[in-house]
Design a protein around this motif. Structure first.
Motif, PDB file in Angstrom:
ATOM      1  N   HIS A  58       0.836  -1.206   0.000  1.00 11.13           N
ATOM      2  CA  HIS A  58       0.000   0.000   0.000  1.00 11.13           C
ATOM      3  C   HIS A  58       0.868   1.250   0.000  1.00 11.13           C
ATOM      4  N   LYS A  59       1.875   1.256   0.829  1.00  9.86           N
ATOM      5  CA  LYS A  59       2.758   2.430   0.925  1.00  9.86           C
ATOM      6  C   LYS A  59       3.509   2.636  -0.384  1.00  9.86           C
ATOM      7  N   LYS A  60       3.967   1.522  -1.001  1.00 11.77           N
ATOM      8  CA  LYS A  60       4.703   1.620  -2.262  1.00 11.77           C
ATOM      9  C   LYS A  60       3.798   2.180  -3.360  1.00 11.77           C
ATOM     10  N   ALA A  61       2.533   1.720  -3.401  1.00 10.45           N
ATOM     11  CA  ALA A  61       1.594   2.206  -4.418  1.00 10.45           C
ATOM     12  C   ALA A  61       1.305   3.683  -4.220  1.00 10.45           C
ATOM     13  N   ALA A  62       1.140   4.073  -2.942  1.00 11.10           N
ATOM     14  CA  ALA A  62       0.876   5.487  -2.647  1.00 11.10           C
ATOM     15  C   ALA A  62       2.071   6.350  -3.029  1.00 11.10           C
ATOM     16  N   THR A  63       3.266   5.823  -2.794  1.00 10.58           N
ATOM     17  CA  THR A  63       4.478   6.552  -3.160  1.00 10.58           C
ATOM     18  C   THR A  63       4.580   6.715  -4.671  1.00 10.58           C
ATOM     19  N   ASP A  64       4.318   5.631  -5.397  1.00 12.13           N
ATOM     20  CA  ASP A  64       4.385   5.694  -6.857  1.00 12.13           C
ATOM     21  C   ASP A  64       3.372   6.684  -7.417  1.00 12.13           C
ATOM     22  N   ALA A  65       2.220   6.795  -6.748  1.00 15.93           N
ATOM     23  CA  ALA A  65       1.172   7.699  -7.224  1.00 15.93           C
ATOM     24  C   ALA A  65       1.545   9.167  -7.034  1.00 15.93           C
ATOM     25  N   LYS A  66       2.514   9.417  -6.156  1.00 18.85           N
ATOM     26  CA  LYS A  66       2.934  10.798  -5.881  1.00 18.85           C
ATOM     27  C   LYS A  66       4.366  11.007  -6.372  1.00 18.85           C
ATOM     28  N   ARG A  67       4.642  10.541  -7.604  1.00 22.17           N
ATOM     29  CA  ARG A  67       6.018  10.520  -8.093  1.00 22.17           C
ATOM     30  C   ARG A  67       6.652  11.912  -8.086  1.00 22.17           C
ATOM     31  N   GLY A  68       5.892  12.946  -8.499  1.00 25.79           N
ATOM     32  CA  GLY A  68       6.461  14.297  -8.514  1.00 25.79           C
ATOM     33  C   GLY A  68       6.947  14.702  -7.140  1.00 25.79           C
ATOM     34  N   LYS A 128      16.083  16.813  -2.511  1.00 24.27           N
ATOM     35  CA  LYS A 128      16.552  17.368  -1.230  1.00 24.27           C
ATOM     36  C   LYS A 128      17.557  16.430  -0.579  1.00 24.27           C
ATOM     37  N   GLU A 129      17.229  15.135  -0.564  1.00 27.80           N
ATOM     38  CA  GLU A 129      18.104  14.145   0.078  1.00 27.80           C
ATOM     39  C   GLU A 129      19.455  14.076  -0.622  1.00 27.80           C
ATOM     40  N   ILE A 130      19.435  14.102  -1.950  1.00 27.12           N
ATOM     41  CA  ILE A 130      20.686  14.065  -2.711  1.00 27.12           C
ATOM     42  C   ILE A 130      21.507  15.318  -2.434  1.00 27.12           C
ATOM     43  N   THR A 131      20.838  16.462  -2.422  1.00 31.17           N
ATOM     44  CA  THR A 131      21.527  17.736  -2.182  1.00 31.17           C
ATOM     45  C   THR A 131      22.206  17.749  -0.815  1.00 31.17           C
ATOM     46  N   VAL A 132      21.467  17.358   0.218  1.00 28.57           N
ATOM     47  CA  VAL A 132      22.028  17.354   1.570  1.00 28.57           C
ATOM     48  C   VAL A 132      23.097  16.277   1.701  1.00 28.57           C
ATOM     49  N   GLY A 133      22.874  15.113   1.096  1.00 25.82           N
ATOM     50  CA  GLY A 133      23.870  14.048   1.149  1.00 25.82           C
ATOM     51  C   GLY A 133      25.192  14.483   0.533  1.00 25.82           C
ATOM     52  N   ALA A 134      25.112  15.184  -0.615  1.00 28.33           N
ATOM     53  CA  ALA A 134      26.336  15.657  -1.272  1.00 28.33           C
ATOM     54  C   ALA A 134      27.017  16.745  -0.463  1.00 28.33           C
ATOM     55  N   ARG A 135      26.213  17.601   0.176  1.00 24.57           N
ATOM     56  CA  ARG A 135      26.791  18.682   0.975  1.00 24.57           C
ATOM     57  C   ARG A 135      27.532  18.130   2.195  1.00 24.57           C
ATOM     58  N   LEU A 187      24.722   9.409   0.042  1.00 26.77           N
ATOM     59  CA  LEU A 187      24.441   9.912  -1.302  1.00 26.77           C
ATOM     60  C   LEU A 187      24.128   8.754  -2.248  1.00 26.77           C
ATOM     61  N   ARG A 188      24.874   7.678  -2.126  1.00 23.57           N
ATOM     62  CA  ARG A 188      24.642   6.529  -2.996  1.00 23.57           C
ATOM     63  C   ARG A 188      23.231   5.972  -2.806  1.00 23.57           C
ATOM     64  N   LEU A 189      22.772   5.880  -1.550  1.00 20.96           N
ATOM     65  CA  LEU A 189      21.422   5.383  -1.279  1.00 20.96           C
ATOM     66  C   LEU A 189      20.384   6.290  -1.931  1.00 20.96           C
ATOM     67  N   ALA A 190      20.572   7.603  -1.808  1.00 19.36           N
ATOM     68  CA  ALA A 190      19.630   8.549  -2.404  1.00 19.36           C
ATOM     69  C   ALA A 190      19.626   8.441  -3.930  1.00 19.36           C
ATOM     70  N   VAL A 191      20.800   8.287  -4.518  1.00 22.20           N
ATOM     71  CA  VAL A 191      20.905   8.152  -5.983  1.00 22.20           C
ATOM     72  C   VAL A 191      20.257   6.839  -6.442  1.00 22.20           C
ATOM     73  N   ASP A 192      20.450   5.769  -5.678  1.00 18.95           N
ATOM     74  CA  ASP A 192      19.797   4.490  -6.009  1.00 18.95           C
ATOM     75  C   ASP A 192      18.278   4.626  -5.949  1.00 18.95           C
ATOM     76  N   LYS A 193      17.786   5.327  -4.925  1.00 20.59           N
ATOM     77  CA  LYS A 193      16.338   5.543  -4.816  1.00 20.59           C
ATOM     78  C   LYS A 193      15.821   6.360  -5.992  1.00 20.59           C
ATOM     79  N   ALA A 194      16.613   7.348  -6.414  1.00 16.65           N
ATOM     80  CA  ALA A 194      16.225   8.174  -7.563  1.00 16.65           C
ATOM     81  C   ALA A 194      16.110   7.323  -8.822  1.00 16.65           C
ATOM     82  N   ALA A 195      17.051   6.395  -8.986  1.00 12.03           N
ATOM     83  CA  ALA A 195      16.995   5.498 -10.147  1.00 12.03           C
ATOM     84  C   ALA A 195      15.746   4.620 -10.093  1.00 12.03           C
ATOM     85  N   ASP A 196      15.433   4.100  -8.895  1.00  7.93           N
ATOM     86  CA  ASP A 196      14.231   3.271  -8.731  1.00  7.93           C
ATOM     87  C   ASP A 196      12.961   4.062  -9.028  1.00  7.93           C
ATOM     88  N   ALA A 197      13.000   5.370  -8.758  1.00  6.36           N
ATOM     89  CA  ALA A 197      11.840   6.240  -8.985  1.00  6.36           C
ATOM     90  C   ALA A 197      11.819   6.814 -10.401  1.00  6.36           C
TER      91      ALA A 197
END
Length: 242
Positions: free
Chosen positions: A12-22, A30-37, A49-59
């Motif tokens: 349910h949470k995954k479906a809700a997340t996918d529905a709010k992709r933007g 934000k996570e990538i920006t702060v992780g890099a900083r 940063l790697r975790l955030a980038v991996d999540k971005a790829a999944d999204a």
């Protein structure tokens, strides 16, 4: 070791997340920006940063969006400066809630979080009021039907702390946060791809909600998750929709 059935909740949470992709993309930027900083622009030496980038790829976030976020965080591009803030509070029947935020305006964020708590039957607590009820850990979730024995052997060899199976056959692998990347890599090399893989605040005990209380608690969680400055919401409430 058996655990509380959670597969329906996760789906349910995954479906809700996918529905709010933007919105998901905005949070990941934000996570990538702060992780890099905080840890530098090299994902090979920056696990966060790697975790955030991996999540971005999944999204399915475009690579140029990721690159720009890294550049903003590392200072080679201008951009908003975000700070991390954690709020703690209570929901229906005293359920514990942790709200992790990233904001460029602390005053706005605390007002919005407090308003969501009060409007939907919860209340904010002080720092540390519920955090002791959660464990900071890496969590990898595998679908029912996964070979439990083979996954358990691979996970423990990779440095996982625990492997839990729920009533529906879903398998949860837990590991220390700093070993998350290496455990995830080792499991993928062994042929196990997690449905969900992230570093979380995992509740040590859970409260199951049904009926009207479940509806009220879900409204509060949704209100918090829908705030622009909120990155993650953790709770020990389990919403039983059956």
């Amino acid at each position: 070791m058996a655990g509380h059935s959670k597969w329906a909740n996760i789906k349910h949470k995954k479906a809700a997340t996918d529905a709010k992709r933007g919105k998901v993309w905005t949070r990941l930027i934000k996570e990538i920006t702060v992780g890099a900083r905080m840890g530098g622009a090299d994902i090979a030496t920056n696990p966060r940063l790697r975790l955030a980038v991996d999540k971005a790829a999944d999204a399915n976030m475009p690579k140029e969006n990721v690159t720009r976020a890294i550049q903003r965080g590392s200072g080679s591009l201008e951009g908003a400066s975000y700070e991390e803030i954690r709020y703690e509070g209570y929901g229906i029947n005293g359920a514990a809630i942790i709200v992790d935020c990233m904001t460029d305006n602390r005053v706005r964020t605390v007002a919005e979080v407090r308003h969501a708590f009060s409007k939907f039957g919860g209340n904010m607590g002080t720092e540390g009021s519920v955090a002791f009820l959660f464990q900071h850990c890496g969590q990898l979730l595998f679908a029912p039907g996964t070979d439990e024995d083979a996954l358990m052997e691979a996970a423990l060899d990779a440095g996982a702390e625990d492997v839990l199976t729920d009533e529906e056959g879903g398998i949860e692998v837990l590991c220390p946060p700093f070993e998350f990347a290496s455990v995830k890599d080792a499991l993928e090399k062994a042929g196990f791809k997690a449905e969900v893989a992230e570093i979380v605040m995992k509740p040590s005990t859970e409260i199951v909600f049904t009926g009207d209380d479940a509806v009220k608690m879900q409204k509060l969680l949704d209100a918090l998750e829908n705030l622009d400055d909120v990155q993650e919401v953790y709770t020990n409430a389990v919403i039983d929709g059956e």
